[in-house]
Scaffold this active site. Structure first.
Site, PDB file in Angstrom:
ATOM      1  N   HIS A 123       1.122   1.945   0.492  1.00  0.00           N
ATOM      2  CA  HIS A 123       1.803   1.827   1.780  1.00  0.00           C
ATOM      3  C   HIS A 123       3.256   1.432   1.505  1.00  0.00           C
ATOM      4  CE1 HIS A 123       0.952  -2.739   2.477  1.00  0.00           C
ATOM      5  NE2 HIS A 123       0.754  -2.439   1.222  1.00  0.00           N
ATOM      6  N   ASP A 200      -2.144  -4.926  -5.111  1.00  0.00           N
ATOM      7  CA  ASP A 200      -1.957  -5.127  -3.688  1.00  0.00           C
ATOM      8  C   ASP A 200      -3.347  -5.216  -3.046  1.00  0.00           C
ATOM      9  OD1 ASP A 200      -1.723  -4.779  -0.970  1.00  0.00           O
ATOM     10  OD2 ASP A 200      -0.235  -3.166  -1.096  1.00  0.00           O
ATOM     11  N   GLN A 203      -5.877  -4.766   1.681  1.00  0.00           N
ATOM     12  CA  GLN A 203      -7.094  -4.219   2.283  1.00  0.00           C
ATOM     13  C   GLN A 203      -8.353  -4.706   1.602  1.00  0.00           C
ATOM     14  OE1 GLN A 203      -7.482  -2.592   5.044  1.00  0.00           O
ATOM     15  NE2 GLN A 203      -5.275  -2.601   5.362  1.00  0.00           N
ATOM     16  N   LYS A 226      -5.706 -10.114   7.724  1.00  0.00           N
ATOM     17  CA  LYS A 226      -6.721  -9.067   7.541  1.00  0.00           C
ATOM     18  C   LYS A 226      -8.053  -9.666   7.079  1.00  0.00           C
ATOM     19  CE  LYS A 226      -3.249  -5.642   6.219  1.00  0.00           C
ATOM     20  NZ  LYS A 226      -3.052  -4.628   7.267  1.00  0.00           N
ATOM     21  N   CYS A 364       1.883   3.824   7.781  1.00  0.00           N
ATOM     22  CA  CYS A 364       2.897   3.339   6.836  1.00  0.00           C
ATOM     23  C   CYS A 364       2.646   3.876   5.429  1.00  0.00           C
ATOM     24  CB  CYS A 364       2.962   1.812   6.817  1.00  0.00           C
ATOM     25  SG  CYS A 364       3.558   1.140   8.355  1.00  0.00           S
TER      26      CYS A 364
END
Lengths: 407, 143
Positions: A123, A200, A203, A226, A364
């Site tokens: 992203h 990253d 998620q 999240k 994104c």
């Protein structure tokens, strides 16, 4: 263990409402999850009873707030299984975590002729900070391509890796497609050429078990919102020796040991990277979100979400005009799709009219959308509080909408 | 041809049957989009794109017998449906009518609530563009 979803739903007051005359079905969890009552109560309790600035105050409230704030750091250490609490830095979120690493580690250790590897699945937050760094330093950005299923082509990654590679920054799980990347393999291979690795986890952190020591990554970033926690808060994990070698990010407040007009000495980690008054209330409330996840157990959460995904895929695959986007073998409970001859925005609006909240657009990840030669997708992403009945309603609506153009 | 007010009243009547149900309204708007006249492929140019719309909207104008004829298209069906309503009200009118007439039907049918803020801005841009064309033609005709 089978989770009692109705019981879990009762902890999320936001779910108990109607939207457009229909019961709300919230399926935009990859964007942000809803918050359990205990998180909301903790926020309110902090401001009602303990509000105080931390680490410096000599009074009782400051002491209570400081202890509670630092307790969350302990929770995060356990959540990520880092070796030490000092390796946990509170940030505004995943985006700030990546920017911090690019701005400090990047500027100090990456220069002209060096290479940074990211992937097509990233992203914008894991693209733009590296682009900015490359522009500033003269380093080059290399991209790992993907196959048509939305999986990284690892042979191509092997070709990109070289002695020039100084940083590999890849997403653990794709927000747009759900693809879970083989990060352990990426980390091991990168270390062989002497590169540092940033994972990253925006998620992945709510769904996958994270063990930064077993992974051996140099950096891991995530966002609280999240994982059922508050917005505007995230965590950057970094290995002690790497963090210590890095210059500070911003100046002021907590990050300082001593200031004279001639010279400033900086605080130890993690405080070196936590300038200014932090997001105290949200950090404290985040504990409750982590407790919520721990209580349910990620294995159970994952099992439930996978069931929902399979239940959806099973019903949707025969719908005329239904086009799945991203069909990786290893994926999270993210359902990205298109309906033939329809704009994702229209599909999203029609689902919203049926009370179903999904995301539409490029998520994104414009370069990823370009790879598939599409403008965007419709994305339904499931969470622990979603039910099979909700998935049925989603599929029923998709069937109805697809019929408009695919008779 | 009935005047602009009459057409607006007709539209308000049609939408009143849907009783404000958002799902039926959106399906109906999409249906209207499908019925929009074919847009000439050669007019699908960047210079005909309207700024301020999240989805793509192309608009062309011409004057026949002192009436302004609008043609439009979009890459999304809901937007096409919205345009078809505007065209039904404004196309084939004199520039003066287009400039002077208040498009009250949009508020009356609760469009703002139905299409959300982003699309409402897009709709406002479309109306603005159509009125600007009419204004330009009127000043030309007066010369």
């Amino acid at each position: 263990m089978t989770l009692n979803i109705q019981h879990i739903r009762e902890e999320f007051p936001v779910l108990d409402q109607e939207v457009n005359g229909r019961p709300l079905i919230y399926m935009d969890n990859a964007a942000t999850t809803q918050k359990p009552k205990k998180v909301l109560e903790a926020l309110s309790a902090y401001y009602t009873h303990d509000n105080s600035n931390i680490h410096r105050g000599a009074h009782t409230l400051a002491d209570r707030a400081t202890r509670s704030f630092e307790k969350t750091r302990t929770y995060c250490k356990e959540f990520l299984h880092s070796a030490e609490e000092e390796e946990i830095i509170f940030t505004k979120g995943t985006t700030e975590g990546i920017n911090l690493v690019a701005a400090t580690y990047g500027r100090k250790f990456i220069g002209k002729g060096d290479e940074i590897i990211i992937s097509t699945l990233e992203h914008h937050s894991n693209i733009v900070p590296w682009q900015m760094l490359c522009e500033e330093t003269g380093a080059t950005l290399k991209i790992i391509p993907i196959n048509d299923k939305g999986e990284l082509i690892m042979e191509e990654f092997d070709k990109l890796l070289s002695e020039k590679t100084k940083m590999v920054a890849v997403v653990h799980a794709s927000n747009a497609l759900g693809t879970i990347n083989p990060v352990k393999e990426i980390i091991d291979k990168s270390h062989k050429v002497g590169a540092k690795v940033l994972i990253d986890g925006a998620q992945s952190s709510a769904h996958l078990d994270i063990d930064v020591q077993a992974l051996d990554c140099d950096f891991f970033v995530m966002s609280a919102h999240k994982i059922y926690g508050p917005t505007g808060l995230g965590v950057l994990y970094g290995k002690r020796e790497v963090l210590e070698a890095m210059p500070p990010y911003q100046g002021g407040g907590e990050m300082i040991k001593e200031v004279t007009f001639e010279k400033t000495t900086f605080n130890e980690i993690p405080f070196k990277f936590e300038a200014g008054t932090p997001n105290i209330g949200d950090v404290i409330a985040f504990q409750m979100a982590l407790e919520f996840v721990n209580k349910l157990g990620k294995t159970n959460i994952r099992k439930h979400e996978e069931d929902l995904l399979h239940h959806a895929e099973h019903q949707l695959k025969d719908i005329k005009g239904f086009i799945p986007v991203g069909t990786a073998d290893q994926k999270l409970s993210v359902l990205s799709f298109l309906i033939k001859d329809m704009h994702p925005f229209d599909v999203g609006m029609m689902l919203d009219a049926a009370g179903i909240a999904v995301r539409t657009g490029h998520h994104c990840t414009q370069p990823l959308m370009n790879r598939f030669n599409i403008e965007g997708t419709v994305r339904a992403s499931f969470s622990v509080y979603n039910t099979k009945e909700e998935v049925d309603k989603l599929c029923e609506s998709v069937r109805k909408i697809a019929k408009l153009k695919n008779k | 041809m009935s005047d602009i007010k009459q057409v607006q009243e007709e539209i308000i009547d049609e939408f009143s049957i849907l009783e404000g149900d958002r799902e039926s309204t959106i399906f109906y708007i999409m249906e209207l989009g499908n019925q929009l006249d074919e847009f000439p492929e050669e007019a699908r140019l960047d210079e005909n794109l309207i700024k301020g719309c999240q989805s793509k909207v192309w608009l062309t104008t011409e004057v026949k017998d002192q009436k302004v004829i609008f043609k439009a298209d979009s890459n999304t069906d809901i937007t096409k449906g919205l345009i078809s309503l505007l065209i039904r009200v404004l196309s084939g009118r004199s520039p003066k009518e287009i400039i002077d007439e208040d498009l009250y039907f949009i508020e009356k049918i609760g469009m703002g609530n139905i299409i959300g803020s982003q699309r409402s801005n897009g709709l406002a841009s479309m109306i603005k563009r159509m009125k600007l064309y009419a204004l330009a033609y009127q000043s030309k005709l007066n010369v």
